[in-house]
Motif scaffolding. Structure first.
Motif, PDB file in Angstrom:
ATOM      1  N   CYS A   1      52.243   2.908  39.730  1.00  0.00           N
ATOM      2  CA  CYS A   1      53.657   2.582  39.573  1.00  0.00           C
ATOM      3  C   CYS A   1      54.525   3.635  40.244  1.00  0.00           C
ATOM      4  O   CYS A   1      54.298   4.830  40.096  1.00  0.00           O
TER       5      CYS A   1
ATOM      6  N   CYS B   1      58.789   6.361  36.390  1.00  0.00           N
ATOM      7  CA  CYS B   1      57.547   7.026  36.801  1.00  0.00           C
ATOM      8  C   CYS B   1      57.847   8.060  37.875  1.00  0.00           C
ATOM      9  O   CYS B   1      57.260   9.148  37.877  1.00  0.00           O
TER      10      CYS B   1
ATOM     11  N   CYS C   1      57.371  -1.100  38.134  1.00  0.00           N
ATOM     12  CA  CYS C   1      57.241  -0.839  36.693  1.00  0.00           C
ATOM     13  C   CYS C   1      56.259  -1.752  35.950  1.00  0.00           C
ATOM     14  O   CYS C   1      56.369  -2.961  35.956  1.00  0.00           O
TER      15      CYS C   1
ATOM     16  N   CYS D   1      56.354   3.193  31.038  1.00  0.00           N
ATOM     17  CA  CYS D   1      57.242   4.257  31.521  1.00  0.00           C
ATOM     18  C   CYS D   1      57.157   5.522  30.666  1.00  0.00           C
ATOM     19  O   CYS D   1      57.367   6.616  31.180  1.00  0.00           O
TER      20      CYS D   1
HETATM   21  S1  FES Z   1      58.458   2.854  35.702  1.00  0.00           S
HETATM   22 FE1  FES Z   1      56.321   3.085  35.888  1.00  0.00          FE
HETATM   23  S2  FES Z   1      55.610   1.979  34.174  1.00  0.00           S
HETATM   24 FE2  FES Z   1      57.755   1.674  34.052  1.00  0.00          FE
END
Ligand code: FES
Ligand SMILES: Cc1cc2nc3c(=O)[nH]c(=O)nc-3n(C[C@H](O)[C@H](O)[C@H](O)COP(=O)(O)O)c2cc1C
Ligand code: SF4
Lengths: 450, 166
Positions: free
Chosen positions: B86, B91, B127, B131
């Protein structure tokens, strides 16, 4: 400790199993609803509770339920929206993983209230291990007579089916979700007709978020009036917040909506403060689509009043100086984070997730990403900032579904509150590749609690 | 390879279709595509898509348009283990860049590429709903969270070992 209505039992060993869940008082709301109440009185209770949709829009659930059409001989459906893909949001996952029976219980009561004998949970495809957990819970509930034919001898039949999506944020939008559930591309439908009239297979349909449906359980158990006493104003009950970013204790928290943002970030009961003792720079309080706020406007409103973790307070000041509670995805950025880069990743996200039906969204999200990419990589010019502003304004309000707005707002808010930082990138193309625009450059005092 | 479900897969197919009312079997398309992808080496060539169309009694184009819309269906061959890292805001601010760089370096591949031995593919994704446990990646059905360089090393070693055993 605040009131816990949803996560109270999350740490009871074995709570995922029917046996333990039932022993802890689970499925009482099904007995009460099916034996002592009728669909109309359940909808009344939900109205009294003041519950607002937890998927992001905050629409009153009881009112939504009362809109469902009831044509003679046409089946109706309840669909649980477990698509959870808004960056920063991971609360529904937590509920489903750790308290699957709470969701199933809420779904049975809600299905009864809406007259849905085939209820669907549409879960994002990436949560690939969760359908097994939910199906296990469904099978256990069925074996105990809470699902299937003639539930508790009341004559009500209900089955719950779990469907995995294929990876597409847009399928969280309720009409795209319905299309996807019909085996199609996730292109949102033009409304009206609303799903309550023509939804899944053109039948009357209600789509609700996982957390909304779980909240039906305490509402039935305690009564709508009691539920409404928790919280403040039109922010009744409790809300799950998934907190992430540069904090000491990322995770999912249940709050009653009377606590301040400052307490939520700094107290050990919740986020535990900023990681590494750094300073707070900014926060996106309700999932990636809602406006980012600089620290000073996050902790206090523009009028200097304390800001609280609820619908009204977070949106105080409108988009000029406020934000939204949204989905409860609380993203905290410390002093070392670059607003331009963060905005770029979000613009890329929305470009990637646009379904492509409307030109302003399909083209505009791509343009915004390109321009932000230029600025972030030291190749931007001053006119790019105005161009960005112009593009986001032309997307907002000009599309079939709200993804267009969701893509426009983060860009608008970043420019509104952090324009200096965009300009600094443009004026310092080389320096901006190796360092960040420090907090000391901001004119507004950033309030840091002692 | 023959793109036909075996008995177990066919039983699962029937279970999936049974969730929907008569005549609405097309609704099973997304889950059936997942089943096909899992059954046929992790990706969906045209033959597999056509097979799904015939099973559901719909036109092949109805399957193609869906398979190309959603991000989880692989329309090209992939490695045995796909690292889907991600890269979205939460992240990124939690250090996903350095994890991505590290994976590129130790596997000597760029995003979208597969290692020569066919074991690993690196894919950058948006995502995944983890997160708070960033940086993270999805590998098959599971999430690997709170990634560090050491953890990445251990994950690669674990998969190499598992692949050697088969
Ligand atoms: S921003 Fe990476 S899992 Fe939500
Ligand atoms: C682009 C987009 C994505 C959405 N994603 C979700 C989601 O992942 N989960 C969710 O519950 N609602 C999501 N929604 C809101 C749904 O359209 C819908 O309002 C919600 O499921 C209604 O449930 P509630 O009233 O219980 O909140 C999204 C909306 C849009 C426009
Ligand atoms: S706004 Fe974007 S996502 Fe929504 S329908 Fe239009 S193109 Fe699709």
């Amino acid at each position: 400790m605040g009131v816990k209505l949803l996560l109270e039992k999350a740490n009871v060993p074995g709570i995922r199993s029917f046996e333990v869940y039932r022993r802890e008082g689970g499925y009482r709301s099904v007995e009460k609803a099916l034996k002592e109440m009728n669909p109309e009185s359940i909808v009344e209770e939900v109205k009294k509770s003041g519950l607002r949709g937890r998927g992001g829009a905050g629409f009153p659930t009881g009112m939504k339920w009362s809109f469902i059409a009831k044509p003679e001989g046409v089946p109706r459906h309840l669909v649980c929206n477990a698509d959870e893909s808004e960056p920063g949001t991971f609360k529904d996952r937590y509920l489903m993983e750790f308290l699957p029976h709470l969701l199933i219980e809420g779904l049975i009561v809600s299905s009864f209230a809406l007259g849905s004998s085939d209820t669907y949970i549409y879960i994002r495809g990436e949560y690939a291990w969760i359908p097994d957990i939910l199906e296990e819970a469904i099978n256990e509930a069925k074996a105990a007579g809470f699902l299937g034919k003639n539930i508790l001898g009341t004559g009500f039949d209900c089955n719950i089916h779990v469907q995995r999506g294929g990876g597409a944020y847009i399928c969280g939008e309720e009409t795209a979700l319905i299309e996807s559930l019909e085996g199609k591309r996730g292109n949102p439908r033009i409304k009206p007709p609303f799903p309550a009239i023509q939804g899944l297979w053109m039948r009357p349909t209600v789509v609700n978020n996982v957390e909304t449906l779980a909240a039906i359980v305490p509402i039935i158990n305690m009564g709508g009036d009691e539920y409404a006493k928790i919280g403040v104003g039109r922010s009744t009950g409790t809300k799950l917040i998934s907190a992430c970013g540069n904090i000491n204790k990322p995770g999912v928290y249940e709050i009653d909506m009377t606590i301040s943002v400052e307490e939520f970030i700094y107290s050990d009961e919740y986020c535990g403060g900023i990681k590494g003792g750094k300073k707070l720079k900014a926060c996106i309080p309700g999932g990636s689509s809602v406006p980012i706020l600089p620290a000073n406007l996050l902790l206090k409103t523009a009028k200097g009043e304390t800001r609280y973790m609820n619908y009204e307070s977070l949106s105080d000041g409108g988009f000029a100086t406020g934000s939204m509670l949204g989905s409860g995805g609380f993203i905290v950025l410390d002093e070392d984070q670059c607003i331009v880069k963060n905005t770029l990743t979000l613009a890329r996200f929305y470009r990637h997730e646009s379904c492509g039906q409307c030109s302003p969204c399909r083209e505009g999200t791509g343009w915004m990403e390109k321009i932000l990419h230029k600025i972030e990589h030291g190749k931007g010019s001053m006119s790019d900032i105005d161009l960005l502003w112009d593009i986001q304004r032309k997307i907002e309000g000009n599309t079939i579904c709200p993804l267009g707005d969701a893509a426009a707002w983060p860009v608008a808010a970043a420019i509104r509150h952090f324009r200096d930082e965009f300009e600094w990138h443009i004026n310092n193309p080389e320096l901006s590749q190796t360092s960040n625009f420090g907090l000391q450059n901001y004119a507004d005092p950033i309030h840091v609690p002692a | 390879m023959a793109y036909i479900f075996n008995d177990t897969q066919m039983a699962e197919f029937k279970r999936l279709v049974a969730r929907y009312p008569e005549g609405k079997q097309k609704s099973a398309l997304l889950p059936v595509l997942h089943l096909a992808q899992e059954s046929f080496d992790g990706w969906l060539p045209t033959e597999a898509l056509d097979y799904v169309a015939s099973l559901l009694q719909i036109e092949p184009i109805e399957v193609y348009e869906v398979a190309t819309f959603y991000s989880m269906y692989n329309l090209k061959p992939v490695g045995k283990y796909v690292f889907e890292v991600c890269q979205t805001g939460p992240c990124m601010i939690s250090g996903s860049d350095s994890i991505i760089d590290y994976i590129k370096q130790v596997l000597s591949i760029q995003p979208g590429e597969t290692t020569k031995d066919g074991l690993f593919t690196l894919k950058l994704v948006e995502c995944l709903g983890a997160c708070g446990y960033a940086p993270m990646m999805q590998v098959g059905k599971i999430y690997k969270e709170h990634l560090t360089k050491e953890k990445v090393d251990a994950i690669i070693a674990e998969f190499r070992q598992a692949a050697n055993k088969n």
